[in-house]
Scaffold this motif. Structure first.
Motif, PDB file in Angstrom:
ATOM      1  N   PHE A 119     -16.213 -67.657 -43.618  1.00  0.00           N
ATOM      2  CA  PHE A 119     -15.291 -68.386 -41.845  1.00  0.00           C
ATOM      3  C   PHE A 119     -15.409 -67.013 -40.805  1.00  0.00           C
ATOM      4  O   PHE A 119     -15.254 -65.611 -41.137  1.00  0.00           O
ATOM      5  CB  PHE A 119     -14.488 -68.241 -41.633  1.00  0.00           C
ATOM      6  N   LEU A 120     -16.666 -67.047 -39.587  1.00  0.00           N
ATOM      7  CA  LEU A 120     -16.490 -65.914 -38.772  1.00  0.00           C
ATOM      8  C   LEU A 120     -16.436 -66.308 -37.575  1.00  0.00           C
ATOM      9  O   LEU A 120     -16.134 -67.244 -36.929  1.00  0.00           O
ATOM     10  CB  LEU A 120     -18.054 -65.002 -38.779  1.00  0.00           C
ATOM     11  N   GLU A 121     -16.082 -65.737 -36.729  1.00  0.00           N
ATOM     12  CA  GLU A 121     -15.975 -65.697 -35.177  1.00  0.00           C
ATOM     13  C   GLU A 121     -17.276 -65.766 -34.736  1.00  0.00           C
ATOM     14  O   GLU A 121     -18.812 -65.668 -35.308  1.00  0.00           O
ATOM     15  CB  GLU A 121     -15.654 -64.406 -34.546  1.00  0.00           C
ATOM     16  N   LEU A 122     -17.622 -67.410 -33.783  1.00  0.00           N
ATOM     17  CA  LEU A 122     -18.416 -68.312 -33.556  1.00  0.00           C
ATOM     18  C   LEU A 122     -19.393 -66.945 -32.324  1.00  0.00           C
ATOM     19  O   LEU A 122     -18.437 -67.266 -31.419  1.00  0.00           O
ATOM     20  CB  LEU A 122     -18.532 -69.292 -32.706  1.00  0.00           C
ATOM     21  N   LEU A 123     -19.988 -66.695 -32.132  1.00  0.00           N
ATOM     22  CA  LEU A 123     -21.069 -65.792 -31.434  1.00  0.00           C
ATOM     23  C   LEU A 123     -22.053 -66.162 -30.604  1.00  0.00           C
ATOM     24  O   LEU A 123     -22.094 -67.370 -30.027  1.00  0.00           O
ATOM     25  CB  LEU A 123     -22.093 -64.775 -32.107  1.00  0.00           C
ATOM     26  N   LYS A 124     -21.320 -65.843 -28.702  1.00  0.00           N
ATOM     27  CA  LYS A 124     -21.471 -66.695 -27.777  1.00  0.00           C
ATOM     28  C   LYS A 124     -22.412 -65.604 -27.187  1.00  0.00           C
ATOM     29  O   LYS A 124     -22.035 -64.260 -26.939  1.00  0.00           O
ATOM     30  CB  LYS A 124     -20.850 -67.368 -27.065  1.00  0.00           C
ATOM     31  N   GLY A 125     -23.916 -66.071 -26.623  1.00  0.00           N
ATOM     32  CA  GLY A 125     -24.833 -65.207 -26.371  1.00  0.00           C
ATOM     33  C   GLY A 125     -26.151 -65.923 -26.211  1.00  0.00           C
ATOM     34  O   GLY A 125     -26.320 -66.748 -26.781  1.00  0.00           O
ATOM     35  N   THR A 126     -26.799 -64.260 -26.560  1.00  0.00           N
ATOM     36  CA  THR A 126     -28.444 -63.777 -27.031  1.00  0.00           C
ATOM     37  C   THR A 126     -28.669 -63.928 -27.802  1.00  0.00           C
ATOM     38  O   THR A 126     -28.326 -63.212 -28.664  1.00  0.00           O
ATOM     39  CB  THR A 126     -28.957 -64.016 -25.842  1.00  0.00           C
ATOM     40  N   GLU A 127     -29.580 -64.975 -29.063  1.00  0.00           N
ATOM     41  CA  GLU A 127     -30.241 -63.982 -30.843  1.00  0.00           C
ATOM     42  C   GLU A 127     -30.806 -63.722 -30.344  1.00  0.00           C
ATOM     43  O   GLU A 127     -32.638 -64.056 -29.694  1.00  0.00           O
ATOM     44  CB  GLU A 127     -29.985 -65.519 -31.237  1.00  0.00           C
ATOM     45  N   TYR A 128     -31.512 -62.682 -31.172  1.00  0.00           N
ATOM     46  CA  TYR A 128     -32.513 -62.317 -31.227  1.00  0.00           C
ATOM     47  C   TYR A 128     -32.536 -61.532 -32.845  1.00  0.00           C
ATOM     48  O   TYR A 128     -31.979 -61.746 -33.797  1.00  0.00           O
ATOM     49  CB  TYR A 128     -32.017 -60.708 -30.254  1.00  0.00           C
ATOM     50  N   THR A 129     -34.077 -61.725 -32.906  1.00  0.00           N
ATOM     51  CA  THR A 129     -34.873 -61.257 -33.951  1.00  0.00           C
ATOM     52  C   THR A 129     -35.678 -60.238 -33.424  1.00  0.00           C
ATOM     53  O   THR A 129     -36.211 -60.628 -32.421  1.00  0.00           O
ATOM     54  CB  THR A 129     -35.585 -62.389 -34.560  1.00  0.00           C
ATOM     55  N   VAL A 130     -35.603 -58.832 -34.569  1.00  0.00           N
ATOM     56  CA  VAL A 130     -36.548 -58.154 -34.363  1.00  0.00           C
ATOM     57  C   VAL A 130     -37.051 -57.832 -35.966  1.00  0.00           C
ATOM     58  O   VAL A 130     -37.064 -58.052 -36.848  1.00  0.00           O
ATOM     59  CB  VAL A 130     -35.649 -56.652 -34.451  1.00  0.00           C
TER      60      VAL A 130
END
Length: 325
Positions: A182-193
């Protein structure tokens, strides 16, 4: 033109299909493209010269024997393991495969998989490096109402399978019986590198992109973005865990401008790799050159950094089966 026999392992997904088409169009060599998968019904078989059905990597011994026999029988020059489960087995038994064949391949050390592949281990490993990761909630202690929604993620697995938002305490009570985080639900922009490292574990090149739309964990709309540079983070991870060959990293730039790493996959990206190739970072071909110890122009490791968007769409193939009379 040199002739190279290349084998794409577990090729039934997007990565195998893309690589088969990429090497077919390459003017670097005359690639003879082979592929295998545990399932005979997959579209990649229409884009390779030879297709084989190989047992699933879940049974390590049976899979290894089948793989080694195939590499030797078909005189494969270069082998690309593509699926996470397959790559873990290849890494675990790397010496055995190398001692039994003349085939070239590149994988990260098995200890790297143990540290980075399991999500709980990954977050503990990155946290020790001072890299921000999602907050983990204990299954035994109920979060406060203010902390919902949460995000549930299996400890191991590929793509987005098994992941979901947890909106209520009732959902939390049901899901905590499963093996996951169970993780914090992140809000923002998701990146892949998308990255490539050499056999010594040195980071050679990378391309950053935003995940705009995904399907089954794979990007189907993705866009280059260089507003921030996570190069120092990547160097830190690659150096400490001796990452080799292709890999991809996922992180969020949160609404509070925090950089939070969420995933490290020691394999080709499953969805957005074509965007990195179109941007001048041809990770598959560079990997071939590394394995062949061919001379590489340093500029080949630098993407053009143009604003470029990739849209992936689906196309139908039909196969008719006839009974033998």
């Amino acid at each position: 033109m040199k002739k190279i026999r290349i084998l794409l392992g577990s090729c039934g997904g997007l990565t195998g299909l893309y690589l088969s088409k990429l090497f077919r169009k390459s003017d670097y060599a005359d690639f003879e493209i082979y592929g295998f998968d545990a399932e005979s019904k997959n579209p990649t078989k229409f884009f390779v010269d030879k297709f084989f059905t190989v047992p699933n990597a879940s049974n390590e011994e049976i899979f290894l024997n089948s793989l080694i026999n195939l590499l030797n029988k078909e005189k494969i020059d270069i082998y690309f393991p593509l699926h996470s489960k397959e790559i873990r087995v290849v890494s675990k038994f790397e010496d055995r495969i190398r001692n039994s064949t003349d085939t070239k391949f590149i994988v990260s050390p098995y200890q790297s998989f143990l540290a980075l592949d399991n999500k709980r281990n990954l977050y503990e490993s990155l946290n020790k490096l001072g890299i921000r990761v999602p907050k983990i909630y204990s299954n035994e202690i109920s979060p406060s109402d203010e902390e919902f929604p949460l995000f549930f993620k299996p400890e191991s697995g590929s793509g987005s399978k098994g992941t979901m938002a947890v909106d209520t305490r009732a959902e939390f009570e049901i899901l905590k019986k499963q093996k996951g985080l169970f993780l914090e639900l992140l809000k923002g922009t998701e990146y892949t590198v998308d990255t490539i490292c050499d056999q010594m574990g040195n980071l050679l090149g990378y391309n950053q992109r935003i995940r705009i739309k995904t399907l089954g964990g794979a990007a189907i709309i993705t866009e280059n973005n260089y507003e921030i540079d996570v190069g120092p983070y990547l160097q830190n991870i690659v150096k400490n865990f001796r990452v080799k060959g292709p890999a991809n990293f996922q992180f969020f730039k949160t609404n509070k401008n925090e950089i939070v790493f969420t995933d490290v996959n020691l394999r080709f990206a499953s969805g957005g790799l074509p965007l990195s190739v179109a941007s001048g970072l041809n990770i598959p071909l560079l990997t071939v050159k590394l394995l062949l110890e061919d001379r590489i122009n340093p500029e080949e490791y630098i993407p053009d950094k143009k604003h470029r968007i990739m849209y992936r769409y689906f196309e139908e193939i039909f196969e008719e089966e006839h009974d033998n009379l």
